[in-house]
Design an enzyme around this catalytic site. Structure first.
Site, PDB file in Angstrom:
ATOM      1  N   CYS A  18       0.822  -1.210   0.000  1.00 46.02           N
ATOM      2  CA  CYS A  18       0.000   0.000   0.000  1.00 46.02           C
ATOM      3  C   CYS A  18       0.854   1.257   0.000  1.00 46.02           C
ATOM      4  O   CYS A  18       2.039   1.219   0.292  1.00 46.02           O
ATOM      5  CB  CYS A  18      -0.835   0.058   1.276  1.00 46.02           C
ATOM      6  N   ASP A  42      21.808  36.999 -12.036  1.00 43.61           N
ATOM      7  CA  ASP A  42      20.475  37.480 -12.360  1.00 43.61           C
ATOM      8  C   ASP A  42      20.136  38.686 -11.476  1.00 43.61           C
ATOM      9  O   ASP A  42      20.224  38.617 -10.250  1.00 43.61           O
ATOM     10  CB  ASP A  42      19.467  36.357 -12.110  1.00 43.61           C
TER      11      ASP A  42
HETATM   12 ZN   LIG Z   1      -3.870   0.213   0.215  1.00 38.55          ZN
END
Ligand SMILES: [Zn+2]
Length: 493
Positions: A34, A439
């Site tokens: 996950c 710059d």
């Molecule tokens: Zn999950």
């Protein structure tokens, strides 16, 4: 692998989106992996393992979760501690996948042995280059199944599986479902017409959309780009085909919504990769802010506007031409010149949304009468010389491995100096430490008198000087455009 399990653990328990894509959680009992933000109920610490990449979790035998969809997490941060080589390799894999010849060719391009490359990948990502490329291909296939209505044979080809049988087998093995079953689960709500694709590209919050949009809006090339309300769109060409894309924010989901209209789905994987780079979606704000907020000058702005990114570009050649066009004039003036350039030399594009042209190809500009758009002869010649260098292969904006060598070659072109080179490094090569020293806008914002002083001050912002520059320009506000023009004056001097 340098994962700190305490950090991982805290991020997992709090579902901290700032760590999304930086590591993956594998659950031993379910054999599923996950993202840290997964809405599924958390299990106890002893039942999980942490992996630095999805490929590593997949190699260890875990399957991607169907709820949090690891395929849609933000990409691996570009900066992997000390390993520049791995970052570069990931960029090359992103640009063109692992081509024929495989890892050997990839390692060769990076100038190292393939064994060494494999070792570096294992150390930083926990998986081999091949496994990383395979996971990427599989994830993209899953994204196409979930987010588009492309027929499955097209999905198979667009994600690089070669044939439908291999695609079916690959998906089945990993997801324990057929592609059709997975699509049924996704229940696509948005209606998409033919050749139109809608994707959500995720980032690690915070993301300062308004900042990046303001930067792009100030530099819009009329006919080629349009900023309208909250959205940005532009024409694109890829492999000889033309189309456009439109990007708008979806802050509730920590994502940008991208609508692509393009006739060849096989190019989608590369187009998306480029859009991700253009909007700096893989940036790891946590790491960036750590070094920037220690400087009292930046602490305030960083706190006030967290998540500012460095805008990349769609096309390096186009960006470099735009930078040259801007020399010695205001950004507004440069936009007008660029508009005239594309209407004179760009290929017409037929759409009803304000987009009228594509950016001219190097072959066209190599011997075009560019001065006719109102450009001094010397600068027109600089653009022609750049176009010729791209045509004859001396300069290629794609697959740059050695940035310094690339920038040296760029600076050999009369009229291109250090400022332009650093600006190109920042926006076309996505070098997080690029910094346009000299710059005027930066000097003004820092209230420093000399560029040497600025250079010294910027040491503590490494390796994130490009982000510091974005904040300083933002602080400089409206004065910035003129300042950029002034500093380019140095280049052409
Ligand atoms: Zn999950």
């Amino acid at each position: 692998m340098n994962l700190d399990w305490r950090i991982c653990s805290r991020a997992r328990v709090t579902r901290d989106a700032r760590f999304d894509g930086k590591f993956f959680i594998a659950v031993l009992s379910t054999r599923i992996y996950c993202r840290p933000i997964c809405p599924v109920r958390t299990v106890k610490e002893s039942s999980v393992r942490y992996y630095p990449s999805a490929a590593a979790a997949a190699e260890a035998g875990f399957r991607p979760c169907l709820r949090c969809r690891p395929e849609s997490c933000p990409g691996t941060p570009a900066w992997l501690g000390t390993s520049n080589t791995v970052s570069r390799a990931l960029r090359l894999i992103g640009e063109s996948g692992i081509e024929d010849g495989g890892v050997e060719v990839l390692a060769d391009r990076l100038g190292i042995g393939s064994r060494h490359l494999r070792r570096l990948f294992l150390r930083h990502l926990g998986a081999t280059p091949i496994a990383v490329a395979q996971t990427r291909r599989l994830h993209f296939a899953k994204k196409l199944i979930d987010e588009t209505r492309l027929p499955m044979n097209q999905v198979a080809l667009a994600s690089g599986f070669g044939c439908v049988r291999r695609f079916n087998a690959g998906i089945r093995k990993v997801y324990k479902r057929t592609p059709t079953q997975i699509r049924r689960l996704a229940r696509l709500k948005e209606i998409q017409s033919e050749n139109q694709y809608l994707f959500r590209l995720h980032y690690r919050p915070p993301y300062h959309w308004e900042g990046i949009l303001a930067f792009l809006a100030a530099r819009v090339t009329p006919g080629l780009e349009v900023v309208e309300g909250e959205s940005y769109r532009r024409t694109i060409s890829w492999d000889g085909r033309d189309g456009y894309f439109e990007v708008s924010p979806d802050p509730q989901r920590d994502a940008l919504v991208v609508r692509i209209e393009f006739s060849d789905p096989h190019s989608l994987i590369f187009i998306i990769e480029r859009i991700r780079a253009m909007f700096d979606l893989n940036a790891d704000w946590e790491a960036i802010v750590r070094s920037l907020r220690t400087d009292p000058l930046l602490a305030g702005p960083v706190k006030a506007d967290p998540g500012l990114r460095v805008p990349g570009c769609w096309n390096g050649f186009e960006l470099a031409v735009r930078a040259i066009l801007g020399q010695q004039i205001t950004v507004k003036g440069a936009n007008a010149l660029a508009g005239r350039m594309i209407s004179s030399f760009g290929k017409p594009f037929f759409a009803t949304n304000g987009l009228t042209h594509l950016f001219p190809q190097p072959e066209v500009l190599a011997d075009a009468k560019i001065a006719s758009i109102g450009l001094p002869a010397a600068r027109a010649e600089t653009i022609r010389a750049l176009a010729r260098a791209v045509c004859n292969g001396r300069i290629s904006f794609e697959g740059v491995v050695d940035s310094d060598a690339f920038l040296n070659r760029l600076c050999e072109i009369p009229g291109i100096g250090k400022w332009t080179a650093q600006y190109v490094a920042m926006r076309a090569l996505a070098e997080p430490d690029a910094f346009p020293i000299g710059d005027l806008g930066l000097l003004r914002a820092t209230a420093l008198i000399s560029s040497r002083e600025l250079e010294r001050r910027a040491e503590s912002w490494r390796p994130w000087r490009a982000y510091a520059a974005m904040y300083l320009w933002r602080m400089g506000g409206r004065r910035v455009p003129r300042a950029i023009a002034h500093s380019l004056l140095k280049d052409s001097a």
